[in-house]
Design a protein around this motif. Structure first.
Motif, PDB file in Angstrom:
ATOM      1  N   SER A   1       9.119   3.993 -11.799  1.00  0.00           N
ATOM      2  CA  SER A   1       8.577   5.011 -12.581  1.00  0.00           C
ATOM      3  C   SER A   1       8.853   6.269 -13.231  1.00  0.00           C
ATOM      4  O   SER A   1      10.757   6.937 -13.014  1.00  0.00           O
ATOM      5  CB  SER A   1       7.196   5.770 -11.412  1.00  0.00           C
ATOM      6  OG  SER A   1       8.443   6.637  -9.944  1.00  0.00           O
TER       7      SER A   1
ATOM      8  N   ARG B   1       2.065   6.434  -7.321  1.00  0.00           N
ATOM      9  CA  ARG B   1       0.741   7.379  -7.369  1.00  0.00           C
ATOM     10  C   ARG B   1       1.071   8.715  -8.363  1.00  0.00           C
ATOM     11  O   ARG B   1       1.058   8.820  -9.405  1.00  0.00           O
ATOM     12  CB  ARG B   1      -0.262   7.277  -6.977  1.00  0.00           C
ATOM     13  CG  ARG B   1      -1.504   7.852  -7.158  1.00  0.00           C
ATOM     14  CD  ARG B   1      -2.485   7.309  -6.180  1.00  0.00           C
ATOM     15  NE  ARG B   1      -3.244   6.633  -6.096  1.00  0.00           N
ATOM     16  CZ  ARG B   1      -3.586   4.891  -5.287  1.00  0.00           C
ATOM     17  NH1 ARG B   1      -2.581   6.486  -3.744  1.00  0.00           N
ATOM     18  NH2 ARG B   1      -3.094   3.897  -4.711  1.00  0.00           N
ATOM     19  N   TYR B   2       1.801   9.507  -7.522  1.00  0.00           N
ATOM     20  CA  TYR B   2       1.546  10.930  -8.284  1.00  0.00           C
ATOM     21  C   TYR B   2       3.320  11.173  -8.011  1.00  0.00           C
ATOM     22  O   TYR B   2       3.758  12.324  -8.452  1.00  0.00           O
ATOM     23  CB  TYR B   2       0.535  12.086  -7.671  1.00  0.00           C
ATOM     24  CG  TYR B   2       0.038  11.507  -8.049  1.00  0.00           C
ATOM     25  CD1 TYR B   2      -0.794  11.940  -9.108  1.00  0.00           C
ATOM     26  CD2 TYR B   2      -1.066  11.126  -6.705  1.00  0.00           C
ATOM     27  CE1 TYR B   2      -2.286  11.632  -8.966  1.00  0.00           C
ATOM     28  CE2 TYR B   2      -2.185  11.295  -6.870  1.00  0.00           C
ATOM     29  CZ  TYR B   2      -2.966  10.817  -7.658  1.00  0.00           C
ATOM     30  OH  TYR B   2      -4.184  11.480  -8.082  1.00  0.00           O
TER      31      TYR B   2
ATOM     32  N   LYS C   1       1.793   1.931  -3.554  1.00  0.00           N
ATOM     33  CA  LYS C   1       1.273   2.179  -4.653  1.00  0.00           C
ATOM     34  C   LYS C   1       0.751   3.660  -4.176  1.00  0.00           C
ATOM     35  O   LYS C   1       0.541   4.547  -5.211  1.00  0.00           O
ATOM     36  CB  LYS C   1      -0.256   1.291  -4.142  1.00  0.00           C
ATOM     37  CG  LYS C   1      -0.446   0.051  -4.826  1.00  0.00           C
ATOM     38  CD  LYS C   1      -1.811  -0.679  -4.702  1.00  0.00           C
ATOM     39  CE  LYS C   1      -1.139  -2.247  -4.972  1.00  0.00           C
ATOM     40  NZ  LYS C   1      -2.902  -2.615  -4.928  1.00  0.00           N
ATOM     41  N   ASN C   2       0.495   3.697  -2.821  1.00  0.00           N
ATOM     42  CA  ASN C   2       0.562   5.927  -2.836  1.00  0.00           C
ATOM     43  C   ASN C   2       1.504   6.400  -2.850  1.00  0.00           C
ATOM     44  O   ASN C   2       1.425   8.210  -3.816  1.00  0.00           O
ATOM     45  CB  ASN C   2       0.065   5.913  -1.194  1.00  0.00           C
ATOM     46  CG  ASN C   2      -1.069   4.938  -0.658  1.00  0.00           C
ATOM     47  OD1 ASN C   2      -2.158   4.717  -1.326  1.00  0.00           O
ATOM     48  ND2 ASN C   2      -1.308   4.799   0.383  1.00  0.00           N
ATOM     49  N   SER C   3       2.845   6.023  -3.218  1.00  0.00           N
ATOM     50  CA  SER C   3       3.971   7.040  -3.786  1.00  0.00           C
ATOM     51  C   SER C   3       4.782   7.097  -4.801  1.00  0.00           C
ATOM     52  O   SER C   3       4.403   7.857  -5.741  1.00  0.00           O
ATOM     53  CB  SER C   3       5.302   6.171  -3.033  1.00  0.00           C
ATOM     54  OG  SER C   3       6.455   6.778  -3.223  1.00  0.00           O
TER      55      SER C   3
ATOM     56  N   GLU D   1       0.567  -1.279  -0.057  1.00  0.00           N
ATOM     57  CA  GLU D   1      -0.024  -0.011  -0.440  1.00  0.00           C
ATOM     58  C   GLU D   1       0.732   1.623   0.079  1.00  0.00           C
ATOM     59  O   GLU D   1       0.881   1.872  -0.645  1.00  0.00           O
ATOM     60  CB  GLU D   1      -0.961   0.103   1.560  1.00  0.00           C
ATOM     61  CG  GLU D   1      -2.223   1.243   1.400  1.00  0.00           C
ATOM     62  CD  GLU D   1      -2.765   0.781  -0.661  1.00  0.00           C
ATOM     63  OE1 GLU D   1      -3.911   1.672  -0.836  1.00  0.00           O
ATOM     64  OE2 GLU D   1      -3.014  -0.172   0.070  1.00  0.00           O
TER      65      GLU D   1
END
Length: 239
Positions: free
Chosen positions: A155, A88-89, A84-86, A81
């Motif tokens: 990313s 995202r943007y 994923k949160n990191s 989690e």
């Protein structure tokens, strides 16, 4: 080491140079003598000392396979989690690596990965890289082996880090029969579009720094791992 360690002698250097000059990147098929690439992949697949690397902002965490096996379901869920949160943007990555020391004195010549990095730093290969990039200040090459499995990704970023003096990045693909829909694509970001390069076996992707790129998420249905050796052509000097 009883393998032929050399660059493929049939490469068309003029075409490679022209492509790199016009596009800022080039993919060189069949870069190494095939026996060298085969031996390198075989050794990487059999190794057990892979470390999963995950960033949290500027901090880097390295998790051994043994440590990850000790995680319970809640810890794995919380870690997933947070990633994923990191992602995202922001800038985020997760994959496995085997690092190679920059200091040649710390490398083991009997380790084929270290042997490959010494080969990449040999005078003929450095001159070959200078010829392609047009940069006479390429002085040395660093490296790490990487393996991307299901859920791994890197990313968007551009590789420009103060003090590293990176002139170009490279990825030696060691992956066979990969499919676009499995993810793990080397993607170059260009405004609202992107160019995607499929993982291949014994192909060298070479691209200038800085240049926005990423590695797309490997899907859960990919039936193998995406192996490569990657790093940068570096200088002792600022541009």
């Amino acid at each position: 080491m009883n393998i032929s360690y050399k660059i493929n002698s049939n490469l068309n250097l003029d075409i490679i140079k022209d492509t790199y000059k016009s596009a800022g990147r080039v993919r060189i098929s069949d870069f190494l003598d095939s026996s060298f690439a085969e031996a390198l992949l075989s050794a990487l697949v059999q190794r057990a000392d892979w470390m999963q690397v995950i960033n949290s902002g500027d901090r880097i965490f390295e998790l051994s396979r043994e440590l990850r096996r000790s995680f319970d379901d809640d810890r794995n869920k919380n870690l997933e989690e947070a990633i994923k949160n990191s992602a995202r943007y922001g800038f985020q990555y997760r994959y496995e690596t085997i690092r190679v020391p920059d200091d040649i004195g710390q490398r083991n010549p009997d380790d084929i990965l270290h042997f490959f990095v010494n080969f990449m730093n040999s005078r003929p290969v450095i001159e070959f890289m200078r010829e392609i990039t047009g940069d006479e200040e390429v002085d040395f090459v660093d490296a790490q082996a990487t393996a991307y499995g299901s859920g791994d990704f890197l990313s968007r970023h551009n590789d420009a880090i103060d003090g590293k003096h990176r002139r170009a990045a490279y990825v030696l693909g060691l992956t066979r029969s990969w499919r676009f829909e499995w993810g793990g694509l080397l993607m170059f970001h260009e405004g609202e579009t992107a160019s995607a390069w499929l993982p291949t076996f014994n192909g060298l992707s070479l691209f200038s720094v800085p240049q926005d790129h990423s590695v797309s998420l490997v899907t859960s249905f990919a039936d193998q791992r995406r192996y490569s050796v990657t790093g940068w052509l570096r200088s002792f000097h600022e541009k």
